[in-house]
Design an enzyme around this catalytic site. Structure first.
Site, PDB file in Angstrom:
ATOM      1  N   TRP A 183      -3.195   1.172  11.233  1.00 45.86           N
ATOM      2  CA  TRP A 183      -4.475   1.066  10.645  1.00 45.86           C
ATOM      3  C   TRP A 183      -4.506   1.519   9.233  1.00 45.86           C
ATOM      4  CZ3 TRP A 183      -9.449   1.957  13.772  1.00 45.86           C
ATOM      5  CH2 TRP A 183      -9.200   1.517  15.162  1.00 45.86           C
ATOM      6  N   LYS A 233       8.140  -7.007  14.830  1.00 47.66           N
ATOM      7  CA  LYS A 233       8.373  -5.641  14.602  1.00 47.66           C
ATOM      8  C   LYS A 233       9.324  -4.766  15.425  1.00 47.66           C
ATOM      9  CE  LYS A 233       6.973  -3.509  11.264  1.00 47.66           C
ATOM     10  NZ  LYS A 233       7.541  -2.989  10.063  1.00 47.66           N
ATOM     11  N   TYR A 293       6.831  -8.373   6.780  1.00 51.94           N
ATOM     12  CA  TYR A 293       5.778  -9.573   6.887  1.00 51.94           C
ATOM     13  C   TYR A 293       4.864  -8.941   7.755  1.00 51.94           C
ATOM     14  CZ  TYR A 293       4.133 -14.056   8.266  1.00 51.94           C
ATOM     15  OH  TYR A 293       3.345 -15.163   8.186  1.00 51.94           O
ATOM     16  N   THR A 294       3.388  -9.021   6.948  1.00 56.38           N
ATOM     17  CA  THR A 294       2.410  -8.347   7.667  1.00 56.38           C
ATOM     18  C   THR A 294       1.127  -8.990   7.720  1.00 56.38           C
ATOM     19  OG1 THR A 294       1.708  -7.387   5.661  1.00 56.38           O
ATOM     20  CG2 THR A 294       3.049  -6.074   6.899  1.00 56.38           C
ATOM     21  N   TYR A 353       3.714 -10.825  15.548  1.00 53.05           N
ATOM     22  CA  TYR A 353       4.058  -9.775  14.278  1.00 53.05           C
ATOM     23  C   TYR A 353       4.465  -8.586  15.375  1.00 53.05           C
ATOM     24  CZ  TYR A 353       2.967  -5.597  11.555  1.00 53.05           C
ATOM     25  OH  TYR A 353       2.861  -4.576  10.844  1.00 53.05           O
ATOM     26  N   THR A 399       5.037  -0.059  13.573  1.00 63.17           N
ATOM     27  CA  THR A 399       3.657  -0.553  13.792  1.00 63.17           C
ATOM     28  C   THR A 399       3.088  -0.048  15.249  1.00 63.17           C
ATOM     29  OG1 THR A 399       1.885  -2.069  13.864  1.00 63.17           O
ATOM     30  CG2 THR A 399       3.838  -2.808  14.226  1.00 63.17           C
ATOM     31  N   GLN A 456       0.751  -1.125  -0.037  1.00 62.29           N
ATOM     32  CA  GLN A 456      -0.061  -0.040  -0.051  1.00 62.29           C
ATOM     33  C   GLN A 456       1.132   1.323  -0.109  1.00 62.29           C
ATOM     34  OE1 GLN A 456      -3.804  -0.162   2.304  1.00 62.29           O
ATOM     35  NE2 GLN A 456      -2.845  -1.817   3.241  1.00 62.29           N
ATOM     36  N   LEU A 457       1.905   1.229   0.904  1.00 58.85           N
ATOM     37  CA  LEU A 457       2.697   2.439   0.907  1.00 58.85           C
ATOM     38  C   LEU A 457       3.434   2.608  -0.047  1.00 58.85           C
ATOM     39  CD1 LEU A 457       3.401   5.010   2.736  1.00 58.85           C
ATOM     40  CD2 LEU A 457       4.948   3.539   4.181  1.00 58.85           C
TER      41      LEU A 457
END
Length: 281
Positions: free
Chosen positions: A152, A131, A63-64, A127, A103, A12-13
């Site tokens: 989000w 991070k 890795y999300t 996760y 995050t 997305q980014l």
């Protein structure tokens, strides 16, 4: 001409940075997907960085898969911790600027006030642990790095809550959304612009920064806003997280305090309602 490497270019980014890059032709942009930058193979990653020779690195790759990480811990840590450590080390040794994306999941969700950069971290899922390990390694290997914690994230690209809601609200008469997880959404296009503003500012001030849109809401309230903007007739109900169990626990409260990034980099952060409207347009 300075060369900017964007990892996670198809996320997305990364996709929003690709759009905005057209306005910044004073840089040479290298958008690297998994074939150009391999975050789960450290030897190959080192070689790839040496071949690309970036002056600036926007590390958006990660890795999300939050739930999958519970059973793929080794892979999550390789990408979110060890690869970040290697990138930070490379940036220091080659005098490259590094902006690394992190995050709100580094927090446990026990707070009742907006979380500053100094708030105690205590991740409650794999996760988040991976991070946080990446943040620690990044600043240890390269104290000149900038880390941006965000939350989000949504965009017109990729898979995200907004697009899922749009689809479900068109397909179904009724949906339920959790109403006891509080935070603020982030429009990836706003974050992309903020990263460039930081890069182009007069001074590079390393450390951790928070960035999300303004506003304090639940996922349920976010869904209602999406329904309103989309003009959907679907009924939206609010349910507790306990009624929607997932393999990974989510923080109940992860609202980020953005005062630091606004003060130091003089950023204006839009309210989530304005940014959501922009995406719908």
């Amino acid at each position: 001409m300075e060369r900017i490497l964007v990892t996670g270019a198809n996320g997305q980014l990364g996709s929003e940075l690709r759009v905005i890059a057209k306005k910044y032709s004073n840089y040479e942009w290298v958008f690297a997907d998994r074939t150009k930058i391999t975050l789960d193979d450290l030897d190959l990653l080192q070689t790839q960085l040496e071949e690309i020779k970036p002056n600036i690195i926007f590390n958006c790759g990660a890795y999300t898969a939050v739930d999958k990480a519970e059973t793929e811990k080794e892979l999550a840590f390789k990408v979110n911790h060890l690869a970040v450590e290697l990138i930070a080390k490379y940036a220091l040794e080659n005098n490259a600027k590094l902006i690394h994306i992190s995050t709100d999941y580094v927090f446990d969700g026990e707070s009742s006030v907006a979380l500053s950069e100094e708030a105690i971290t205590n991740p409650i899922n794999v996760y988040g642990e991976s991070k946080r390990a990446g943040e620690i390694a990044c600043l240890k290997e390269n104290p000149n790095s900038i880390i941006i914690r965000t939350s989000w994230v949504y965009s017109k690209f990729g898979n995200n809550f907004v697009k899922t809601m749009q689809q479900l609200m068109q397909e179904r008469d009724e949906i339920n959304v959790v109403n006891d997880q509080i935070g603020s959404p982030t429009y990836a296009a706003d974050l992309a612009k903020a990263m460039i503003d930081i890069l182009e500012s007069a001074e590079w001030i390393p450390g951790i920064y928070n960035y999300s849109n303004e506003g304090e809401i639940s996922w349920y309230e976010f869904a209602l806003r999406i329904k309103e903007l989309g003009g959907y007739s679907c009924n939206v109900g609010g349910i507790p997280s306990a009624s929607y169990p997932t393999p990974a626990r989510r923080p109940e409260f992860s609202l980020l305090d953005k005062k630091k990034i606004m003060r130091i980099y003089n950023l204006e952060i839009p309210n989530y309602k304005e940014s959501l409207k922009k995406m719908f347009r």
